[in-house]
Design a protein around this motif. Structure first.
Motif, PDB file in Angstrom:
ATOM      1  N   SER A   1       0.800  -1.226   0.000  1.00 58.47           N
ATOM      2  CA  SER A   1       0.000   0.000   0.000  1.00 58.47           C
ATOM      3  C   SER A   1       0.834   1.278   0.000  1.00 58.47           C
ATOM      4  O   SER A   1       0.455   2.269  -0.641  1.00 58.47           O
ATOM      5  N   ASP A   2       1.965   1.276   0.686  1.00 57.29           N
ATOM      6  CA  ASP A   2       2.835   2.458   0.735  1.00 57.29           C
ATOM      7  C   ASP A   2       3.757   2.440  -0.486  1.00 57.29           C
ATOM      8  O   ASP A   2       4.690   1.635  -0.563  1.00 57.29           O
ATOM      9  N   VAL A   3       3.506   3.339  -1.427  1.00 52.50           N
ATOM     10  CA  VAL A   3       4.267   3.358  -2.678  1.00 52.50           C
ATOM     11  C   VAL A   3       5.761   3.538  -2.429  1.00 52.50           C
ATOM     12  O   VAL A   3       6.592   2.975  -3.160  1.00 52.50           O
ATOM     13  N   THR A   4       6.126   4.280  -1.409  1.00 52.71           N
ATOM     14  CA  THR A   4       7.546   4.559  -1.141  1.00 52.71           C
ATOM     15  C   THR A   4       8.292   3.329  -0.637  1.00 52.71           C
ATOM     16  O   THR A   4       9.525   3.346  -0.563  1.00 52.71           O
ATOM     17  N   LYS A   5       7.560   2.271  -0.285  1.00 55.15           N
ATOM     18  CA  LYS A   5       8.187   1.044   0.219  1.00 55.15           C
ATOM     19  C   LYS A   5       8.156  -0.100  -0.790  1.00 55.15           C
ATOM     20  O   LYS A   5       8.519  -1.235  -0.478  1.00 55.15           O
ATOM     21  N   ARG A   6       7.745   0.209  -1.996  1.00 52.01           N
ATOM     22  CA  ARG A   6       7.735  -0.822  -3.033  1.00 52.01           C
ATOM     23  C   ARG A   6       9.121  -0.970  -3.647  1.00 52.01           C
ATOM     24  O   ARG A   6       9.935  -0.040  -3.572  1.00 52.01           O
ATOM     25  N   PRO A   7       9.425  -2.124  -4.251  1.00 52.94           N
ATOM     26  CA  PRO A   7      10.730  -2.291  -4.907  1.00 52.94           C
ATOM     27  C   PRO A   7      10.961  -1.194  -5.938  1.00 52.94           C
ATOM     28  O   PRO A   7      10.032  -0.784  -6.644  1.00 52.94           O
ATOM     29  N   SER A   8      12.194  -0.727  -6.037  1.00 49.07           N
ATOM     30  CA  SER A   8      12.497   0.312  -7.026  1.00 49.07           C
ATOM     31  C   SER A   8      13.857   0.047  -7.657  1.00 49.07           C
ATOM     32  O   SER A   8      14.735  -0.598  -7.057  1.00 49.07           O
ATOM     33  N   LEU A   9      14.004   0.546  -8.858  1.00 44.67           N
ATOM     34  CA  LEU A   9      15.259   0.424  -9.593  1.00 44.67           C
ATOM     35  C   LEU A   9      15.619   1.797 -10.148  1.00 44.67           C
ATOM     36  O   LEU A   9      14.862   2.372 -10.931  1.00 44.67           O
ATOM     37  N   GLU A  10      16.743   2.321  -9.707  1.00 48.83           N
ATOM     38  CA  GLU A  10      17.226   3.630 -10.191  1.00 48.83           C
ATOM     39  C   GLU A  10      18.302   3.399 -11.242  1.00 48.83           C
ATOM     40  O   GLU A  10      19.323   2.774 -10.971  1.00 48.83           O
TER      41      GLU A  10
END
Length: 222
Positions: free
Chosen positions: A208-217
């Motif tokens: 639910s918290d978008v800031t805690k989803r997997p990310s790739l920079e």
């Protein structure tokens, strides 16, 4: 004399503008993007429970977690793995990948996990491997999970806490470059040693918290 001076001033101005334009173009060639939206990420948990064979064909692509473990349930061995893939379509084909950094976020305390209520435990080093077969988020299961290659695999560090253990800006540049030159089927995450009792959990792209989803920079040069 006045004509020569004016010409010299004009020539100097042209050189100055040209130099500024060239510098600006070079700066614009390097770009950084962050892939985190659900449109850019798919992931799934793979579950093996020897005591419940139906789990072999169960799909968990809509789960909000990516539990990775080797444990027992009522004496039966259970194993959890995860798959994750970031779309690289937004990166121009002829661009050069300068860096790629993966971020994964751990379970918060009191997180209601369907597979891993104990949180992070044991010698839980995870290996990140490149997947070499196609898979779909809403149909992949333990029984039809894609193959992986150990070539270029990377080990994530062991957890340092039971909850809230995040892996931030982990360097995966080499694997992303490989995916660009072959096929992008994403990553497989599994324990380096799949023996009881070891576990580590991360939040998925459905959390639910978008800031805690997997990310790739990704930073690239055009």
């Amino acid at each position: 004399m006045r004509i020569r001076l004016s010409f010299a001033v004009i020539a100097f101005s042209i050189i100055t503008v040209s130099a500024t334009t060239r510098e600006g173009c070079n700066q614009n060639k390097i770009k950084t993007i962050v892939l985190r939206d659900q449109a850019d990420v798919i992931d799934a948990h793979l579950d093996y429970n020897e005591g419940t064979p139906s789990t072999f064909d169960a799909n968990t692509g809509e789960a909000n977690e990516l539990p990775i473990f080797s444990w027992t349930v009522y004496g039966f061995p259970v194993t959890g793995r995860a798959l994750i893939r970031f779309s690289l379509k937004s990166i121009p084909k002829k661009s050069e990948i300068l860096s790629a950094k993966l971020s994964l976020y751990g379970y918060p305390e009191n997180f209601q996990s369907f597979a891993m209520p104990q949180g992070n435990k044991g010698d839980n080093i995870v290996v990140l491997q490149r997947v070499i077969d196609e898979w779909k988020e809403n149909t992949v299961t333990w029984n039809n999970q894609p193959r992986v290659t150990r070539e270029g695999e990377i080990a994530l560090p062991i957890s340092t806490s039971q909850w809230n253990y995040n892996v931030i800006n982990f360097d995966v540049t080499s694997l992303i470059k490989d995916m660009r030159t072959t096929e992008n089927y994403g990553f497989s995450l599994r324990l380096q040693t799949e023996q009881t009792y070891r576990s580590i959990g991360f939040l998925s792209s459905e959390y639910s918290d978008v800031t805690k989803r997997p990310s790739l920079e990704i930073t690239y040069k055009k």
